[in-house]
Scaffold this motif. Structure first.
Motif, PDB file in Angstrom:
ATOM      1  N   ILE A 140       2.042 -14.383 -20.593  1.00 47.94           N
ATOM      2  CA  ILE A 140       2.049 -13.009 -20.108  1.00 47.94           C
ATOM      3  C   ILE A 140       1.995 -12.095 -21.328  1.00 47.94           C
ATOM      4  N   PRO A 141       1.091 -11.123 -21.374  1.00 48.93           N
ATOM      5  CA  PRO A 141       1.018 -10.239 -22.544  1.00 48.93           C
ATOM      6  C   PRO A 141       2.342  -9.538 -22.817  1.00 48.93           C
ATOM      7  N   ASP A 142       2.675  -9.414 -24.084  1.00 48.72           N
ATOM      8  CA  ASP A 142       3.943  -8.801 -24.481  1.00 48.72           C
ATOM      9  C   ASP A 142       4.117  -7.404 -23.884  1.00 48.72           C
ATOM     10  N   GLU A 143       3.035  -6.644 -23.857  1.00 48.02           N
ATOM     11  CA  GLU A 143       3.102  -5.280 -23.334  1.00 48.02           C
ATOM     12  C   GLU A 143       3.561  -5.266 -21.875  1.00 48.02           C
ATOM     13  N   GLN A 144       3.097  -6.238 -21.101  1.00 48.78           N
ATOM     14  CA  GLN A 144       3.471  -6.299 -19.688  1.00 48.78           C
ATOM     15  C   GLN A 144       4.938  -6.695 -19.515  1.00 48.78           C
ATOM     16  N   LEU A 145       5.406  -7.585 -20.354  1.00 49.20           N
ATOM     17  CA  LEU A 145       6.820  -7.966 -20.298  1.00 49.20           C
ATOM     18  C   LEU A 145       7.714  -6.764 -20.618  1.00 49.20           C
ATOM     19  N   ALA A 146       7.240  -5.897 -21.493  1.00 52.78           N
ATOM     20  CA  ALA A 146       8.048  -4.755 -21.914  1.00 52.78           C
ATOM     21  C   ALA A 146       8.203  -3.724 -20.808  1.00 52.78           C
ATOM     22  N   VAL A 147       7.199  -3.620 -19.919  1.00 54.27           N
ATOM     23  CA  VAL A 147       7.246  -2.562 -18.901  1.00 54.27           C
ATOM     24  C   VAL A 147       7.624  -3.077 -17.521  1.00 54.27           C
ATOM     25  N   PRO A 170      10.241  -5.777 -15.839  1.00 53.88           N
ATOM     26  CA  PRO A 170      11.280  -6.807 -15.982  1.00 53.88           C
ATOM     27  C   PRO A 170      11.147  -7.941 -14.967  1.00 53.88           C
ATOM     28  N   ASN A 171      10.292  -7.765 -13.956  1.00 59.64           N
ATOM     29  CA  ASN A 171      10.098  -8.833 -12.966  1.00 59.64           C
ATOM     30  C   ASN A 171       9.176  -9.934 -13.467  1.00 59.64           C
ATOM     31  N   LEU A 172       8.457  -9.658 -14.545  1.00 55.65           N
ATOM     32  CA  LEU A 172       7.635 -10.702 -15.186  1.00 55.65           C
ATOM     33  C   LEU A 172       8.495 -11.479 -16.180  1.00 55.65           C
ATOM     34  N   VAL A 173       8.270 -12.784 -16.250  1.00 54.37           N
ATOM     35  CA  VAL A 173       8.992 -13.653 -17.177  1.00 54.37           C
ATOM     36  C   VAL A 173       7.966 -14.412 -18.002  1.00 54.37           C
ATOM     37  N   GLN A 174       8.193 -14.477 -19.304  1.00 54.15           N
ATOM     38  CA  GLN A 174       7.228 -15.175 -20.148  1.00 54.15           C
ATOM     39  C   GLN A 174       7.098 -16.636 -19.729  1.00 54.15           C
ATOM     40  N   ASN A 175       5.890 -17.138 -19.717  1.00 57.67           N
ATOM     41  CA  ASN A 175       5.654 -18.527 -19.350  1.00 57.67           C
ATOM     42  C   ASN A 175       6.241 -19.467 -20.407  1.00 57.67           C
ATOM     43  N   PRO A 176       6.650 -20.677 -19.984  1.00 57.98           N
ATOM     44  CA  PRO A 176       7.350 -21.597 -20.897  1.00 57.98           C
ATOM     45  C   PRO A 176       6.562 -21.884 -22.165  1.00 57.98           C
ATOM     46  N   GLY A 177       7.271 -21.872 -23.282  1.00 58.63           N
ATOM     47  CA  GLY A 177       6.688 -22.259 -24.559  1.00 58.63           C
ATOM     48  C   GLY A 177       6.174 -21.112 -25.396  1.00 58.63           C
ATOM     49  N   TYR A 178       6.041 -19.935 -24.809  1.00 55.31           N
ATOM     50  CA  TYR A 178       5.500 -18.793 -25.550  1.00 55.31           C
ATOM     51  C   TYR A 178       6.623 -17.873 -26.020  1.00 55.31           C
ATOM     52  N   PRO A 194       0.818  -1.217   0.000  1.00 51.71           N
ATOM     53  CA  PRO A 194       0.000   0.000   0.000  1.00 51.71           C
ATOM     54  C   PRO A 194       0.847   1.260   0.000  1.00 51.71           C
ATOM     55  N   GLY A 195       0.566   2.173  -0.913  1.00 49.44           N
ATOM     56  CA  GLY A 195       1.284   3.434  -0.985  1.00 49.44           C
ATOM     57  C   GLY A 195       2.598   3.378  -1.734  1.00 49.44           C
ATOM     58  N   GLU A 196       3.003   2.203  -2.155  1.00 53.95           N
ATOM     59  CA  GLU A 196       4.276   2.069  -2.874  1.00 53.95           C
ATOM     60  C   GLU A 196       4.185   2.755  -4.233  1.00 53.95           C
ATOM     61  N   SER A 197       5.253   3.385  -4.659  1.00 52.47           N
ATOM     62  CA  SER A 197       5.263   4.134  -5.910  1.00 52.47           C
ATOM     63  C   SER A 197       4.948   3.224  -7.090  1.00 52.47           C
ATOM     64  N   VAL A 198       4.115   3.737  -7.996  1.00 56.14           N
ATOM     65  CA  VAL A 198       3.787   2.990  -9.197  1.00 56.14           C
ATOM     66  C   VAL A 198       4.824   3.199 -10.296  1.00 56.14           C
ATOM     67  N   VAL A 199       5.786   4.069 -10.042  1.00 55.25           N
ATOM     68  CA  VAL A 199       6.857   4.278 -11.017  1.00 55.25           C
ATOM     69  C   VAL A 199       7.782   3.070 -11.040  1.00 55.25           C
ATOM     70  N   LYS A 200       8.015   2.517  -9.879  1.00 54.63           N
ATOM     71  CA  LYS A 200       8.861   1.335  -9.775  1.00 54.63           C
ATOM     72  C   LYS A 200       8.081   0.104 -10.225  1.00 54.63           C
ATOM     73  N   ALA A 201       8.741  -0.805 -10.952  1.00 53.66           N
ATOM     74  CA  ALA A 201       8.072  -2.009 -11.454  1.00 53.66           C
ATOM     75  C   ALA A 201       7.539  -2.848 -10.297  1.00 53.66           C
TER      76      ALA A 201
END
Length: 510
Positions: free
Chosen positions: A493-500, A502-510, A148-155
């Motif tokens: 994981i949608p490509d757009e989310q991976l682009a913004v 870096p803590n998200l990793v594409q699920n295997p096979g995609y 709660p209250g954490e900056s949305v600028v940081k991923a």
């Protein structure tokens, strides 16, 4: 044109966030926190009630639902075919929108926690956040989060798999004592217990989706939670199966099985009317889209009232011919005011069982059995006028079926209520109730149990989850004649989310 207009209108509201323009100094009293909490509830509406986000991933990807292309209608660049045939990829707009909406619910609930909520308001917000996170784990195996209250600028940071599920379980356990007993349209103790049942029943799947190994201790937890819900005495079978989905199902004396629902709301994002608009033909005022498949329809006994019945309810049409108006519509359709046969132009509206991903020929509008789970609210038939049917998340029968499955997977049988202490007895308690009106089964195989979940919970967003748990999701079914790649057990994981992030990793096979 109507469909496109509704989509454009609705999509303009997808990124609104509760509390986004307020400071903690401005939000200092219970009434302000109440408004923000209502915003969290409202954030669930579009992804669940529009049938355009959760439902396509949960049901159209299975043997239960199909959206046939009819000439240029419902083509949408093949997105519906890709879902039913399990050929989606990370550029899918439906997958993208669903991921974003669930993340928005998590953000709205987390954001509220910094604005001085009461203990109950905090508990409700955290439960709703856990509910959205549960769907993120189930569909994507990854849950972005902030404090709660954490900056949305940081991923946002990300919890994956069992780390995410363990967090969800801990959150539900932490808030359950502060939740009220009801009503069903608000986060409540029994909704929390039911969500915990889902977590423990599917835990083995989230550890290994291709080859889950169910642990007896987890099954015992499912059974214990079911008994707490049953022994509460809060829920019982409704007079009519379809009472639970009627325009007056907010009345606890009508929708007696409903444990957790989404309340009807006039804000423009509550779109449960799509439940009847998407399947019905143009002559019935619908958009001639969603259908079921004959193999799924044929799982029902002919006497099964869940398959279809003539249902009378406040403000329903007179239906002088006593025609089937809820359940699965097949064959000649009639004007429910006059009982005259319906025509679409010069063609009689006769729904046929056989249906394909791409329909051709002069009669391409008619193939496909049409599912009507929610009895149409004829006073609010079209959006933006909100239908008064509360959208159903959890029901008593699901609790009984989960208990039956937990017993069949090695849990210790128990007695609770009037439903028996074996998996077979629990299933038959549902089947033989007059609201369903089906004869008792004499035995219960895993396939029987999966089929019974399909018959009871059709069109309620559970089919994909059930088919995965029973090892059937990747196998061939109608209009998908091959075994799918195991990567399709999880969505990308949608490509757009991976682009913004870096803590998200594409699920295997995609």
């Amino acid at each position: 044109m109507i469909f496109s207009t509704i989509l454009i209108y609705s999509c303009t509201k997808l990124h609104e966030t509760a509390g986004g323009n307020l400071t903690s100094v401005q939000v200092t009293n219970d009434s302000s926190a109440t408004v923000l909490l209502r915003g969290v509830y409202n954030s669930l509406e579009y992804p669940f009630t529009s049938y355009l986000q959760i439902f396509p991933l949960a049901d159209i990807s299975t043997d239960e639902a199909i959206v046939p292309t009819r000439a240029n209608n419902w083509d949408d660049n093949g997105i519906w075919r890709d879902l039913h045939q399990q050929k989606w990829n990370s550029t899918s707009s439906i997958i993208h929108d669903c991921f974003n909406s669930l993340s928005g619910i998590v953000f709205a609930a987390t954001d509220l926690l910094q604005y001085n909520p009461t203990a109950q308001q905090q508990a409700e917000a955290r439960f709703l956040r856990a509910w959205a996170m549960y769907w993120q784990v189930d569909l994507f195996d990854q849950v972005p989060y902030r404090e709660p209250g954490e900056s949305v600028v940081k991923a946002a940071r990300v919890r994956k798999g069992m780390e995410a599920l363990d967090y969800i379980i801990s959150e539900i356990n932490a808030v359950e004592p502060s939740l009220p007993d009801g009503p069903a349209s608000e986060a409540n103790k029994y909704a929390a217990k039911t969500l915990l049942m889902k977590c423990y029943l599917n835990k083995a799947v989230y550890i290994n989706r291709l080859n889950p190994v169910f642990v007896a201790a987890d099954m015992d937890t499912v059974i214990s939670l079911a008994d707490e819900i049953i022994n509460s005495g809060q829920y019982s079978f409704s007079r009519n199966y379809f009472d639970n989905f009627s325009p007056i199902n907010a009345n606890a004396l009508i929708g007696k099985e409903n444990i957790f629902t989404q309340q009807s709301n006039p804000d423009g994002n509550y779109l449960v009317s799509f439940a009847w608009l998407f399947p019905l033909d143009y002559a019935q005022g619908g958009f001639n889209g969603f259908c079921t498949l004959p193999d799924f329809y044929n799982k029902f006994d002919t006497a099964d009232k869940r398959r279809g019945t003539a249902y009378s309810y406040p403000n329903s049409r007179p239906n002088p011919g006593n025609r089937v108006n809820v359940g699965f519509l097949i064959g000649q359709q009639y004007d429910l005011n006059t009982d005259d046969s319906l025509y679409s132009g010069l063609l009689p509206v006769i729904y046929t069982a056989d249906v394909q991903n791409i329909e051709t020929g002069s009669n391409l509008e008619m193939p496909g059995i049409r599912p009507i789970k929610y009895a149409p609210d004829y006073l609010n038939f079209y959006p933006p006028s909100p239908a008064t049917n509360n959208f159903v998340y959890f029901r008593l029968s699901d609790v009984l079926l989960m208990k039956a499955e937990a017993i069949s997977r090695g849990g210790i049988p128990t007695n609770a209520g009037i439903y028996g202490n074996t998996a077979l007895a629990l299933v038959n308690a549902i089947r033989t109730n007059p609201s369903r009106g089906v004869s008792a089964l004499t035995s219960l195989s895993p396939n029987d149990l999966l089929d019974e979940r399909g018959r009871e919970l059709w069109w309620e967003n559970w089919r994909r989850q059930d088919m995965i748990r029973f090892g059937k999701f990747l196998l061939p079914f109608q209009e998908k004649d091959y075994i799918s790649d195991p990567k399709y057990l999880i969505f990308p994981i949608p490509d757009e989310q991976l682009a913004v992030n870096p803590n998200l990793v594409q699920n295997p096979g995609y």
